[in-house]
Design a protein around this motif. Structure first.
Motif, PDB file in Angstrom:
ATOM      1  N   ILE A  47       0.859  -1.180   0.000  1.00  0.00           N
ATOM      2  CA  ILE A  47       0.000   0.000   0.000  1.00  0.00           C
ATOM      3  C   ILE A  47       0.901   1.238   0.000  1.00  0.00           C
ATOM      4  O   ILE A  47       1.822   1.339   0.820  1.00  0.00           O
ATOM      5  CB  ILE A  47      -0.926   0.013   1.236  1.00  0.00           C
ATOM      6  CG1 ILE A  47      -1.659  -1.338   1.379  1.00  0.00           C
ATOM      7  CG2 ILE A  47      -1.908   1.182   1.153  1.00  0.00           C
ATOM      8  CD1 ILE A  47      -2.523  -1.737   0.199  1.00  0.00           C
ATOM      9  N   GLU A  77      11.762   2.000   3.760  1.00  0.00           N
ATOM     10  CA  GLU A  77      10.379   2.287   4.165  1.00  0.00           C
ATOM     11  C   GLU A  77       9.963   1.151   5.104  1.00  0.00           C
ATOM     12  O   GLU A  77       9.686   0.043   4.645  1.00  0.00           O
ATOM     13  CB  GLU A  77       9.427   2.329   2.949  1.00  0.00           C
ATOM     14  CG  GLU A  77       9.729   3.443   1.963  1.00  0.00           C
ATOM     15  CD  GLU A  77       8.638   3.603   0.893  1.00  0.00           C
ATOM     16  OE1 GLU A  77       7.685   2.809   0.883  1.00  0.00           O
ATOM     17  OE2 GLU A  77       8.773   4.540   0.082  1.00  0.00           O
ATOM     18  N   GLU A 130       7.472  -0.953   7.269  1.00  0.00           N
ATOM     19  CA  GLU A 130       6.024  -1.141   7.137  1.00  0.00           C
ATOM     20  C   GLU A 130       5.559  -2.329   7.978  1.00  0.00           C
ATOM     21  O   GLU A 130       6.285  -3.311   8.119  1.00  0.00           O
ATOM     22  CB  GLU A 130       5.655  -1.389   5.654  1.00  0.00           C
ATOM     23  CG  GLU A 130       6.281  -0.327   4.748  1.00  0.00           C
ATOM     24  CD  GLU A 130       5.604  -0.122   3.414  1.00  0.00           C
ATOM     25  OE1 GLU A 130       4.636  -0.846   3.109  1.00  0.00           O
ATOM     26  OE2 GLU A 130       6.067   0.789   2.686  1.00  0.00           O
ATOM     27  N   ASP A 153       9.930  -1.904   2.561  1.00  0.00           N
ATOM     28  CA  ASP A 153       9.594  -1.727   1.144  1.00  0.00           C
ATOM     29  C   ASP A 153      10.720  -0.879   0.551  1.00  0.00           C
ATOM     30  O   ASP A 153      10.628   0.349   0.507  1.00  0.00           O
ATOM     31  CB  ASP A 153       8.214  -1.035   1.046  1.00  0.00           C
ATOM     32  CG  ASP A 153       7.926  -0.479  -0.344  1.00  0.00           C
ATOM     33  OD1 ASP A 153       8.553  -0.934  -1.317  1.00  0.00           O
ATOM     34  OD2 ASP A 153       7.061   0.419  -0.439  1.00  0.00           O
ATOM     35  N   LYS A 199      10.683  -0.542  -7.363  1.00  0.00           N
ATOM     36  CA  LYS A 199      10.051  -1.117  -6.173  1.00  0.00           C
ATOM     37  C   LYS A 199      10.082  -2.642  -6.108  1.00  0.00           C
ATOM     38  O   LYS A 199       9.972  -3.203  -5.023  1.00  0.00           O
ATOM     39  CB  LYS A 199       8.562  -0.713  -6.151  1.00  0.00           C
ATOM     40  CG  LYS A 199       8.291   0.739  -5.795  1.00  0.00           C
ATOM     41  CD  LYS A 199       8.278   0.918  -4.299  1.00  0.00           C
ATOM     42  CE  LYS A 199       7.584   2.195  -3.854  1.00  0.00           C
ATOM     43  NZ  LYS A 199       7.682   2.359  -2.380  1.00  0.00           N
TER      44      LYS A 199
HETATM   45 MG    MG Z   1       5.971   1.651   0.870  1.00  0.00          MG
END
Ligand code: MG
Length: 203
Positions: free
Chosen positions: A6, A54, A56, A85, A106
């Protein structure tokens, strides 16, 4: 097994990225080759000069579901953990400018380090979970799930309109503000409610 991520699920992170705060969930996927488990070392990829962390919270899907109603979404995941992430920010920026998909930035190999899971029942209120990323012992990101724009249950209901969720699928639920670069030699540690759930090194 698939990995659903997300984007922009914490308003302060959307703002730091100079992105709009979304009115419905934004999601993308990573392939199973993105997983990096068991504290294995992460090797800094050659194709980026600006790799960002990141942290998460990750949900592990525990049964098959499609068109899951929000009220029943909690029955579809039983374990919660932490992951990163990883994002090649320089490449993502170029993709954004050209309106291209983000996969190159990504979804590369090992872009989704994953820590250990814990039964969600043991965590108490899932809308009040503190989590944190330390790099070399210093706090870089700290968040709480009460700042989520879209709760875990909302995310599951939303995504399952489009994609069948299967046992073992993972949902990376978005990162709070404070994203930034990592470098070779960094030691990353993730904490969920004060307990270490993720640890690995950048090589
Ligand atoms: Mg992310």
């Amino acid at each position: 097994m698939k990995i659903i991520c997300i984007g922009r699920n914490y308003a302060e992170h959307a703002r730091e990225m100079k992105s709009e705060v979304p009115t419905e969930p934004v999601y993308f996927m990573k392939p199973d080759t993105a997983l990096l488990k068991d504290g294995e070392a992460f090797y800094y990829p050659e194709f980026t000069k600006d790799l960002h962390h990141e942290i998460e919270i990750v949900l592990k899907i525990s049964k098959v579901g499609k068109h899951i109603q929000e009220a029943f979404a909690h029955k579809y995941y039983d374990e919660i953990g932490l992951g990163i992430d990883f994002t090649a920010r320089d490449i993502q920026q170029k993709c954004k400018e050209k309106g291209l998909p983000w996969e190159k930035a990504k979804a590369f190999d090992n872009s989704a380090p994953l820590g250990t899971f814990i039964k969600k029942e043991t965590l108490g209120d899932l809308n009040n979970l503190d989590f944190e990323l330390k790099i070399n012992g210093e706090t870089r990101q700290a968040g709480n799930t009460n700042d989520l724009l879209f709760s875990f249950d909302k995310v599951i209901a939303y995504v399952s309109q489009f994609v069948t969720l299967k046992t073992g699928d993972l949902i990376y639920t978005g990162t709070p503000e404070g994203v930034g670069p990592v470098k070779v030699g960094d030691k990353l540690q993730g904490f969920l409610k004060g307990e270490k759930r993720l640890e690995f090194e950048i090589k």
